[in-house]
Scaffold this active site. Structure first.
Site, PDB file in Angstrom:
ATOM      1  N   LYS A  62       0.935  -1.310  -0.187  1.00 55.71           N
ATOM      2  CA  LYS A  62      -0.079   0.052  -0.253  1.00 55.71           C
ATOM      3  C   LYS A  62       1.032   1.325   0.090  1.00 55.71           C
ATOM      4  O   LYS A  62       0.460   2.362  -0.755  1.00 55.71           O
ATOM      5  CB  LYS A  62      -1.067  -0.004   1.411  1.00 55.71           C
ATOM      6  N   GLU A 115      10.114  -5.813   3.926  1.00 61.82           N
ATOM      7  CA  GLU A 115      10.344  -6.856   3.294  1.00 61.82           C
ATOM      8  C   GLU A 115      10.085  -6.816   1.806  1.00 61.82           C
ATOM      9  O   GLU A 115      10.849  -7.365   0.779  1.00 61.82           O
ATOM     10  CB  GLU A 115       9.469  -7.857   4.004  1.00 61.82           C
ATOM     11  N   GLY A 166      -4.807  -5.152   5.526  1.00 66.62           N
ATOM     12  CA  GLY A 166      -3.954  -6.023   4.991  1.00 66.62           C
ATOM     13  C   GLY A 166      -4.473  -7.561   4.808  1.00 66.62           C
ATOM     14  O   GLY A 166      -4.467  -8.362   4.129  1.00 66.62           O
ATOM     15  N   ARG A 167      -4.955  -8.067   6.079  1.00 66.33           N
ATOM     16  CA  ARG A 167      -5.464  -9.398   6.108  1.00 66.33           C
ATOM     17  C   ARG A 167      -6.671  -9.455   5.520  1.00 66.33           C
ATOM     18  O   ARG A 167      -7.264 -10.652   5.540  1.00 66.33           O
ATOM     19  CB  ARG A 167      -5.304  -9.817   7.702  1.00 66.33           C
ATOM     20  N   GLU A 175      -4.169 -11.883  14.496  1.00 67.07           N
ATOM     21  CA  GLU A 175      -3.760 -10.376  14.129  1.00 67.07           C
ATOM     22  C   GLU A 175      -4.960  -9.479  14.434  1.00 67.07           C
ATOM     23  O   GLU A 175      -4.841  -8.302  14.858  1.00 67.07           O
ATOM     24  CB  GLU A 175      -3.543 -10.322  12.719  1.00 67.07           C
ATOM     25  N   HIS A 217      -0.797 -38.409  12.839  1.00 65.24           N
ATOM     26  CA  HIS A 217       0.384 -39.297  13.409  1.00 65.24           C
ATOM     27  C   HIS A 217       1.287 -38.222  14.030  1.00 65.24           C
ATOM     28  O   HIS A 217       2.370 -38.759  14.064  1.00 65.24           O
ATOM     29  CB  HIS A 217       0.844 -39.751  11.963  1.00 65.24           C
ATOM     30  N   LYS A 238       8.329  -3.446  13.841  1.00 66.06           N
ATOM     31  CA  LYS A 238       8.452  -2.920  12.369  1.00 66.06           C
ATOM     32  C   LYS A 238       9.376  -1.722  12.965  1.00 66.06           C
ATOM     33  O   LYS A 238      10.504  -1.604  12.287  1.00 66.06           O
ATOM     34  CB  LYS A 238       7.163  -2.644  11.362  1.00 66.06           C
TER      35      LYS A 238
END
Length: 549
Positions: A206, A212, A267-268, A353, A384, A512
């Site tokens: 955005k 990153e 964002g999510r 979040e 398992h 951040k």
């Protein structure tokens, strides 16, 4: 005590939870053959069997009373109407507008946002068609065959997991790759096998400054230039989703290839926006549109269905029941479908979040649990490993089982075995195995009495472990859209009851900021270290190992 824990419904639910001591779901099923039918719901192609939960009609009534006392319906309507529900950031929350096919306006600050939303969908469709038809070519005239999607958080997880879940629908002309981690190994691995002349890179940020994402995009640009492309060619091979048009154009991206973002989309929740462009490139616009349509169908169900027949509300209340009245600290998602294996990770971000908060909207410190740990794995792999803890551990771990009734290129033997494991695990969690049953099973095994008693004790499983089972005909794009929206709205309802803001993420922001402060010290070897003793020592060790950083 907080205002939530003082509510009559809360107090009643506390009493009802204590009254369940000594009760067992196995007995309830024996006494009530119609329990599964009464405690099942279906909407938007998804059938929920919630009969294997520690509930009865009185408990359900108490949970719905709690939802009413916390005004869940009013809060839901406020979100859909574009009111400021993200109060700490002063924003509306309108990911639902991105899949709004009602033809009705959606107002934010007196302005209808739907014309821009629909224009962006048209822009996505047109761009995808140009790529798939070969009209948009690389700078040497080669068609685009490889797409690298660069993002982080929701800008990465949403497109990646939705694309993987819909593998039977992948478009054959495009191979899609995803990069998120700033660890250079990842992007180097992806780029090393690609021809830059036929590669398109999609950068999603955005702000166009996400650490990153920006670093990975810079690395991709260096790779493109070193491979033979010129700066004037970047416009043919790089596009972005961003609100920072100036930064994107200065990078070299053609303004026509910049897709918008809005501050009323978190964002999510961003896969429904142009962040979902890689999904459309990888599947074709038709299936991408169906993904949006499935989510819209669940939106309408959530907005219109009565509380007692509302899938997101019901699943949210069951989660509240276990977190706040049984002390459950986690919730496990168990998709019995290989292509849906990434879904737990998607819901993990969505849920943790959103509701991993300790302060309510009135700035009051809460004295109750919010936001369980979300985790999981595909069946039957988990059986398992961690299923042992769910069956016989001391902690209560509610589970969501998921199974498509049919799959593409179905092998009947495989699919029947998969379904039998799914249903068998949920049955075992519910009924368990009594000591008497375990003891009887060991008859005639040649064991001494002491060994038989000891082994029967170890083989005893208490059962009474709650689970939901979600079935759907086939996991196509429309069903997947509905499934994702189901969990989105579940998270919203829980946040509304807990009174937290489900749409900010200050805990993410702090890391951040501190990370950027430390990065400046790592990159300047002679900079004074003024952090805590541990951080200073860690930086010193890194500097010694990386003198050229």
């Amino acid at each position: 005590m907080t205002s939530l824990t003082q509510l009559p419904a809360w107090q009643q639910l506390q009493s009802l939870s204590r009254n369940l001591a000594g009760e067992h779901m196995r007995d309830w099923f024996n006494q009530d053959p119609g329990r599964a039918d009464r405690y099942s719901l279906e909407a938007c192609g998804i059938r929920l069997d919630y009969s294997k939960n520690l509930i009865n009609d009185q408990i359900l009534a108490g949970l719905f009373d709690l939802a009413n006392e916390r005004q869940v319906g009013n809060k839901r309507d406020a979100m859909f109407a574009g009111e400021i529900v993200n109060h700490t950031e002063g924003r509306a929350v309108l990911h639902t507008a991105l899949r709004n096919f009602s033809g009705k306006p959606v107002m934010v600050n007196g302005e209808d946002v739907m014309p821009e939303v629909l224009a962006t969908q048209d822009k996505i469709r047109n761009f995808v068609e140009r790529i798939h038809s070969g009209q948009h070519k690389g700078y040497t005239g080669k068609p685009i065959k490889q797409v690298v999607s660069i993002g982080i958080g929701g800008s990465f997880l949403g497109p990646k997991i939705m694309f993987e879940a819909l593998k039977p629908y992948w478009h054959q002309a495009i191979t899609l790759h995803f990069v998120a981690n700033v660890d250079g190994c990842h992007i180097q691995d992806v780029l090393s096998g690609l021809d830059h002349e036929e590669t398109l890179l999609v950068m999603s940020s955005k702000s166009f400054t996400t650490q990153e994402t920006l670093q990975n995009t810079l690395t991709a640009r260096d790779w493109f230039l070193k491979s033979g492309g010129g700066r004037q060619d970047i416009a043919r091979h790089f596009i972005c989703v961003s609100s920072n048009i100036q930064a994107a154009t200065e990078f070299g991206i053609d303004e026509e290839n910049i897709f918008p973002m809005w501050d009323w989309v978190g964002g999510r929740y961003s896969l429904w926006s142009a962040i979902g462009l890689p999904i459309a490139l990888g599947l074709g616009y038709k299936h991408y549109r169906e993904l949006l349509e499935g989510a819209y169908a669940m939106d309408r169900h959530f907005a219109e269905a009565p509380m007692q027949q509302n899938l997101p509300v019901l699943m949210a209340l069951l989660g509240i029941w276990y977190v706040n009245f049984f002390g459950a600290q986690s919730h496990v998602l168990l998709p019995y479908y290989h292509y849906l294996r990434g879904f737990p990770a998607y819901v993990q971000q969505l849920d943790m979040e959103s509701n991993g908060k300790s302060v309510a909207g009135n700035a009051e410190q809460v004295d109750y649990s919010t936001g369980p740990v979300i985790w999981g794995s595909e069946g039957t792999n988990g059986q398992h490993s961690f299923h042992q803890l769910i069956h016989q551990g001391q902690v209560l771990i509610p589970a969501d089982f998921m199974l498509p009734l049919n799959v593409h290129n179905q092998n009947e033997a495989h699919h029947a075995m998969l379904a039998s494991n799914c249903f068998g695990q949920s049955q075992a969690l519910m009924q368990g195995k009594s000591y008497d049953e375990a003891y009887a099973e060991l008859a005639g095994k040649g064991l001494s009495e002491d060994k038989r008693v000891s082994l029967a004790t170890h083989k005893t499983m208490p059962g009474n472990k709650p689970s939901n089972t979600l079935l759907f005909g086939q996991l196509d794009a429309r069903t997947l859209g509905a499934l994702v929206a189901l969990y989105e709205h579940k998270v919203f309802v829980q946040g509304a009851i807990w009174g937290v803001n489900s749409f900010d993420q200050w805990g993410v922001e702090l890391g951040k900021v501190l990370g950027n402060n430390i990065l400046a010290k790592l990159q300047k070897a002679d900079a004074d270290l003024d952090f805590d003793a541990s951080t200073n020592a860690l930086i010193s060790h890194f500097r010694q190992a990386n003198p050229g950083a």
